[in-house]
Structure formats: structure tokens, C-alpha cells
Enzyme design. Structure first.
Site, PDB file in Angstrom:
ATOM      1  N   ASP A 261      17.900 -46.970  64.649  1.00 36.13           N
ATOM      2  CA  ASP A 261      17.548 -46.497  63.300  1.00 36.13           C
ATOM      3  C   ASP A 261      17.419 -44.969  63.284  1.00 36.13           C
ATOM      4  O   ASP A 261      18.305 -44.283  63.748  1.00 36.13           O
ATOM      5  CB  ASP A 261      16.273 -47.186  62.791  1.00 36.13           C
ATOM      6  CG  ASP A 261      16.525 -48.668  62.461  1.00 36.13           C
ATOM      7  OD1 ASP A 261      17.689 -49.055  62.275  1.00 36.13           O
ATOM      8  OD2 ASP A 261      15.548 -49.429  62.382  1.00 36.13           O
TER       9      ASP A 261
ATOM     10  N   GLU B  87      20.470 -42.476  63.395  1.00 38.12           N
ATOM     11  CA  GLU B  87      21.080 -42.143  62.109  1.00 38.12           C
ATOM     12  C   GLU B  87      20.328 -41.031  61.385  1.00 38.12           C
ATOM     13  O   GLU B  87      19.141 -40.808  61.649  1.00 38.12           O
ATOM     14  CB  GLU B  87      21.165 -43.389  61.237  1.00 38.12           C
ATOM     15  CG  GLU B  87      19.830 -43.903  60.769  1.00 38.12           C
ATOM     16  CD  GLU B  87      19.833 -45.377  60.374  1.00 38.12           C
ATOM     17  OE1 GLU B  87      20.583 -46.179  60.969  1.00 38.12           O
ATOM     18  OE2 GLU B  87      19.046 -45.725  59.466  1.00 38.12           O
TER      19      GLU B  87
ATOM     20  N   CYS C  97      19.430 -50.152  54.717  1.00 34.97           N
ATOM     21  CA  CYS C  97      20.714 -50.626  55.242  1.00 34.97           C
ATOM     22  C   CYS C  97      21.773 -49.626  54.806  1.00 34.97           C
ATOM     23  O   CYS C  97      21.755 -49.154  53.670  1.00 34.97           O
ATOM     24  CB  CYS C  97      21.037 -52.015  54.676  1.00 34.97           C
ATOM     25  SG  CYS C  97      22.789 -52.418  54.774  1.00 34.97           S
TER      26      CYS C  97
ATOM     27  N   TYR D 194      26.239 -55.428  70.780  1.00 32.66           N
ATOM     28  CA  TYR D 194      25.533 -54.535  69.874  1.00 32.66           C
ATOM     29  C   TYR D 194      24.240 -55.204  69.428  1.00 32.66           C
ATOM     30  O   TYR D 194      24.275 -56.304  68.860  1.00 32.66           O
ATOM     31  CB  TYR D 194      26.418 -54.240  68.650  1.00 32.66           C
ATOM     32  CG  TYR D 194      25.716 -53.423  67.592  1.00 32.66           C
ATOM     33  CD1 TYR D 194      25.420 -52.081  67.820  1.00 32.66           C
ATOM     34  CD2 TYR D 194      25.340 -53.984  66.377  1.00 32.66           C
ATOM     35  CE1 TYR D 194      24.758 -51.323  66.851  1.00 32.66           C
ATOM     36  CE2 TYR D 194      24.683 -53.233  65.415  1.00 32.66           C
ATOM     37  CZ  TYR D 194      24.401 -51.906  65.657  1.00 32.66           C
ATOM     38  OH  TYR D 194      23.744 -51.158  64.713  1.00 32.66           O
TER      39      TYR D 194
ATOM     40  N   ASN E  88      32.008 -49.718  61.796  1.00 32.16           N
ATOM     41  CA  ASN E  88      31.069 -50.811  61.501  1.00 32.16           C
ATOM     42  C   ASN E  88      31.741 -51.797  60.543  1.00 32.16           C
ATOM     43  O   ASN E  88      31.945 -51.494  59.383  1.00 32.16           O
ATOM     44  CB  ASN E  88      29.810 -50.213  60.860  1.00 32.16           C
ATOM     45  CG  ASN E  88      28.808 -51.275  60.422  1.00 32.16           C
ATOM     46  OD1 ASN E  88      28.966 -52.457  60.717  1.00 32.16           O
ATOM     47  ND2 ASN E  88      27.783 -50.839  59.714  1.00 32.16           N
TER      48      ASN E  88
ATOM     49  N   ASP F  43      15.611 -54.930  56.335  1.00 29.32           N
ATOM     50  CA  ASP F  43      15.948 -53.836  57.257  1.00 29.32           C
ATOM     51  C   ASP F  43      15.608 -52.486  56.625  1.00 29.32           C
ATOM     52  O   ASP F  43      16.497 -51.706  56.302  1.00 29.32           O
ATOM     53  CB  ASP F  43      17.456 -53.953  57.563  1.00 29.32           C
ATOM     54  CG  ASP F  43      17.954 -52.896  58.519  1.00 29.32           C
ATOM     55  OD1 ASP F  43      17.149 -52.354  59.301  1.00 29.32           O
ATOM     56  OD2 ASP F  43      19.167 -52.612  58.475  1.00 29.32           O
TER      57      ASP F  43
ATOM     58  N   ASP G 154      20.773 -50.372  68.111  1.00 30.41           N
ATOM     59  CA  ASP G 154      20.519 -49.644  66.875  1.00 30.41           C
ATOM     60  C   ASP G 154      19.110 -49.067  66.971  1.00 30.41           C
ATOM     61  O   ASP G 154      18.134 -49.812  67.045  1.00 30.41           O
ATOM     62  CB  ASP G 154      20.618 -50.682  65.743  1.00 30.41           C
ATOM     63  CG  ASP G 154      20.433 -50.113  64.356  1.00 30.41           C
ATOM     64  OD1 ASP G 154      20.056 -48.942  64.239  1.00 30.41           O
ATOM     65  OD2 ASP G 154      20.689 -50.874  63.407  1.00 30.41           O
TER      66      ASP G 154
ATOM     67  N   HIS H 268      22.335 -45.851  68.941  1.00 34.59           N
ATOM     68  CA  HIS H 268      22.723 -44.918  67.869  1.00 34.59           C
ATOM     69  C   HIS H 268      21.519 -44.542  67.034  1.00 34.59           C
ATOM     70  O   HIS H 268      20.614 -45.329  66.793  1.00 34.59           O
ATOM     71  CB  HIS H 268      23.896 -45.423  67.027  1.00 34.59           C
ATOM     72  CG  HIS H 268      23.636 -46.598  66.138  1.00 34.59           C
ATOM     73  ND1 HIS H 268      22.889 -46.515  64.985  1.00 34.59           N
ATOM     74  CD2 HIS H 268      24.072 -47.875  66.213  1.00 34.59           C
ATOM     75  CE1 HIS H 268      22.872 -47.704  64.397  1.00 34.59           C
ATOM     76  NE2 HIS H 268      23.567 -48.557  65.116  1.00 34.59           N
TER      77      HIS H 268
ATOM     78  N   ARG I 133      24.966 -41.495  64.213  1.00 31.92           N
ATOM     79  CA  ARG I 133      25.471 -42.148  62.995  1.00 31.92           C
ATOM     80  C   ARG I 133      25.174 -41.239  61.815  1.00 31.92           C
ATOM     81  O   ARG I 133      24.046 -40.750  61.683  1.00 31.92           O
ATOM     82  CB  ARG I 133      24.786 -43.500  62.833  1.00 31.92           C
ATOM     83  CG  ARG I 133      24.817 -44.060  61.415  1.00 31.92           C
ATOM     84  CD  ARG I 133      24.313 -45.488  61.376  1.00 31.92           C
ATOM     85  NE  ARG I 133      23.745 -45.805  60.081  1.00 31.92           N
ATOM     86  CZ  ARG I 133      23.304 -47.019  59.736  1.00 31.92           C
ATOM     87  NH1 ARG I 133      23.361 -48.021  60.579  1.00 31.92           N
ATOM     88  NH2 ARG I 133      22.786 -47.231  58.536  1.00 31.92           N
TER      89      ARG I 133
ATOM     90  N   GLU J 298      29.033 -44.129  58.865  1.00 34.00           N
ATOM     91  CA  GLU J 298      28.555 -45.344  58.198  1.00 34.00           C
ATOM     92  C   GLU J 298      29.122 -45.474  56.790  1.00 34.00           C
ATOM     93  O   GLU J 298      29.300 -44.487  56.074  1.00 34.00           O
ATOM     94  CB  GLU J 298      27.024 -45.327  58.161  1.00 34.00           C
ATOM     95  CG  GLU J 298      26.368 -46.445  57.369  1.00 34.00           C
ATOM     96  CD  GLU J 298      26.599 -47.860  57.934  1.00 34.00           C
ATOM     97  OE1 GLU J 298      27.731 -48.178  58.314  1.00 34.00           O
ATOM     98  OE2 GLU J 298      25.622 -48.638  57.958  1.00 34.00           O
TER      99      GLU J 298
HETATM  100  C1  LIG Z   1      24.807 -51.883  61.489  1.00 33.44           C
HETATM  101  C2  LIG Z   1      23.474 -52.037  60.871  1.00 33.44           C
HETATM  102  O1  LIG Z   1      22.780 -50.809  60.947  1.00 33.44           O
HETATM  103  C3  LIG Z   1      22.615 -53.059  61.644  1.00 33.44           C
HETATM  104  O2  LIG Z   1      21.395 -52.901  61.625  1.00 33.44           O
HETATM  105  O3  LIG Z   1      23.186 -54.001  62.198  1.00 33.44           O
HETATM  106  C4  LIG Z   1      23.527 -52.502  59.389  1.00 33.44           C
HETATM  107  C5  LIG Z   1      24.312 -53.766  59.185  1.00 33.44           C
HETATM  108  C6  LIG Z   1      24.162 -54.434  57.830  1.00 33.44           C
HETATM  109  O4  LIG Z   1      23.084 -54.313  57.194  1.00 33.44           O
HETATM  110  O5  LIG Z   1      25.088 -55.102  57.402  1.00 33.44           O
HETATM  111  C7  LIG Z   1      24.047 -51.346  58.526  1.00 33.44           C
HETATM  112  O6  LIG Z   1      25.258 -51.196  58.374  1.00 33.44           O
HETATM  113  O7  LIG Z   1      23.196 -50.570  58.029  1.00 33.44           O
HETATM  114 MG   LIG Z   2      20.795 -50.851  61.362  1.00 31.72          MG
END
Ligand SMILES: C[C@](O)(C(=O)O)[C@H](CC(=O)O)C(=O)O
Ligand SMILES: [Mg+2]
Length: 291
Positions: free
Chosen positions: A85, A112, A120, A41, A207, A56, A83, A110, A155, A185
């Protein structure tokens, strides 16, 4: 006949639970492959934090993420899910994202349903776009893939915004729009994961990130509830950062790294991981004129 990355992923999913550790660059991907994981991943958080040194919150661009995806996919033989986004924009941006990610050699991605700029998934203050907007993005993603095996995961971040019922309702609409799988999520309890899995009969991704809203469950527990993929997106990242900080502190305090040697990957181990000998052999063979 060699399978495409997406087809490889789908074939592997037929065999049951797939645990995908989060990686954020080619070398962490090589490590995960070396220890025997079967798929990877590529974490948006991990890449944003490590490549840019930034949080993030939608600061990474499609180009940066696709480039990192290309490095990772080229380094390993395993299928990689990335990911994506929010797809880095609206419907047309989503289409381009799918094209770029597929060309980078990924097995899937994925998307979202958060509003831009995304957060996040485990933080408060998220917002989601209307379900119909996300449906359009999924339709665009489905049309944009050139390999029908390229795996499209929708997602939904709706649980923390509108509640579990809305997350379930959205998942159904996203599947109708052509998503291959659903990533609910930040569900907040084991019971919520069970309820979700009972309501949605499609491949599901859980997740298992740390310090978030989801309690710690083992991959096998998710499998028993009906989840087919479990990601551990930031586990290696957080452990590496902790270890690096300790090492840097020790170095600063003592002026030597000698007390750290037994906690280091050795030069030999690193070169094995990088298949250094193969590069040398090629160089030697070319120099000697062998074909
Ligand atoms: C899965 C996730 O989208 C990621 O970017 O790895 C994050 C992980 C995290 O920030 O712990 C998320 O859950 O948004
Ligand atoms: Mg992410």
C-alpha cells in the site's frame, strides 16, 4: 549457495515474462505453486477482504500484512511480491515496512503514491501525494533493505488523478530515486500501456484486475508491449467467493451438500496439497526413535 528470495525473483525475471497470480493466504499460495506458477503476488485487497472482512481502504496494518506475508512465504518455495500500500505511513514507516516485509521472507514489495487513506487503484476519488514525497519514501525503502536484491516496485496511481503524462513523469523520478521497477496503476487502454512502456525503459508491472478501469489483455500481449510482470491480483479470490456463495445457497436451500461433491476439492487432494503424509512420517519416525 541458496539465493535470497529477491535474488531468486531477479534471476527468474531474466528469463522473460512472469505471471503472478494473486494469493491472499498460505493455502491459496500452495495451490498456485501446485499448478506451476513461478512467483506469487500477495494482494492487499485480497488480504484485507479475506482476513478482516473489510474494504481495501488502508484498514490493514503493517503487522497484519507482514504476518500474512510470513505465512505465505513460509508455505511455498516461490518468490512472493507483496502489496505494501502506501507503506503504512510516512518515510520512517516505509523504512520499517521494508524491514518487516524483507524479514517475512518476501522477494519484494510495491509502494504506491496515494494519499492516506488509500483507495483501490481502480476506484474514483483517489488522490496522490506530491512526487517529491514519494521520492523520499522510495529513498527510505532503498536504504532500509538489507538485501540489495529485495525488489522495490514503485506504483503510481497518478493516471486517474492527473493523467498519463504525470504518471510517466513520476515513474522517471521514482526510478531515479532507486526503484527497481514501475507499476503504472489503472491505465485505461492498450494504447496507454504502449505509450507508457515506450516512455519508461525499466522493468514494468501490469495489473490485470477484473471489473476495473483496465481492459482485459492477455499476459502475452503485455509482454509484447514490454511488460515483464503481470499480476492477476484478485482472480482466484473472486472465483472462490462466487463458488462459496453458490455452495452456501445450495446448502441452505436443500439441507445437503451432495449435489456439490463433484465441485469440491477432495480430502485426498487437500491432504496432498498440505503434504500431510510428510507430517505423519516425521511424527512416526520421531516416535520410533529414528534420527
Ligand atoms: C492490485 C491491488 O492493489 C490489490 O490490492 O490486489 C488492487 C486490486 C483490485 O482492487 O482489484 C488495485 O488494483 O488497487
Ligand atoms: Mg492493493
Amino acid at each position: 549457495m541458496t539465493l535470497s528470495p529477491g535474488a531468486l525473483l531477479r534471476a527468474r525475471l531474466q528469463k522473460g515474462l512472469l505471471v503472478l497470480p494473486g494469493v491472499f493466504n498460505a493455502i491459496t499460495a500452495l495451490l498456485a505453486e501446485q499448478v506451476g506458477f513461478e512467483a506469487l503476488y500477495l494482494s492487499g485487497a485480497g488480504v484485507t477482504n479475506s482476513l478482516l472482512g473489510m474494504p481495501d481502504i488502508a484498514l490493514i496494518t503493517l503487522t497484519e500484512m507482514a504476518q500474512q506475508a510470513r505465512y505465505v512465504a513460509r508455505a511455498v518455495k516461490l518468490p512472493v511480491i507483496a502489496d505494501a500500500d502506501t507503506g503504512y505511513g510516512e518515510v520512517l514507516n516505509v523504512a520499517r515496512t521494508v524491514e518487516e516485509f524483507e524479514q517475512a521472507g518476501l522477494a519484494g514489495l510495491h509502494l504506491e503514491d496515494q494519499v492516506a487513506p488509500k483507495r483501490c487503484g481502480h476506484l474514483d476519488g483517489k488522490q496522490v501525494i506530491p512526487a517529491e514525497e514519494m521520492v523520499k519514501k522510495i529513498r527510505a525503502a532503498v536504504r532500509a533493505r538489507s538485501d540489495p536484491s529485495f525488489f522495490l516496485i514503485a506504483r503510481t496511481d497518478a493516471r486517474s488523478v492527473n493523467g498519463l503524462e504525470d504518471a510517466i513523469a513520476r515513474a522517471k523520478r521514482y526510478l531515479d530515486a532507486g526503484a527497481d521497477a514501475i507499476f503504472p496503476e489503472s491505465l485505461q487502454s492498450r494504447a496507454e500501456f504502449e505509450t507508457f512502456a515506450k516512455a519508461i525503459s525499466a522493468p514494468l508491472l501490469a495489473n490485470m484486475t477484473e471489473f476495473g478501469k483496465t481492459p482485459y489483455l492477455r499476459a502475452q500481449e503485455f509482454a509484447e508491449m514490454g511488460y515483464i510482470m503481470v499480476i492477476f491480483p484478485m482472480t482466484a479470490f473472486r472465483v472462490m467467493m462466487h463458488a462459496a456463495r453458490e455452495a452456501l445457497r445450495t446448502l441452505k436451500e436443500t439441507g445437503t451438500q451432495q449435489s456439490l461433491l463433484d465441485r469440491m476439492q477432495t480430502r485426498k487432494e487437500l491432504y496432498e496439497l498440505l503434504r500431510y503424509a510428510d507430517y505423519e512420517r516425521l511424527d512416526r519416525e520421531i516416535a520410533e526413535g529414528d534420527s
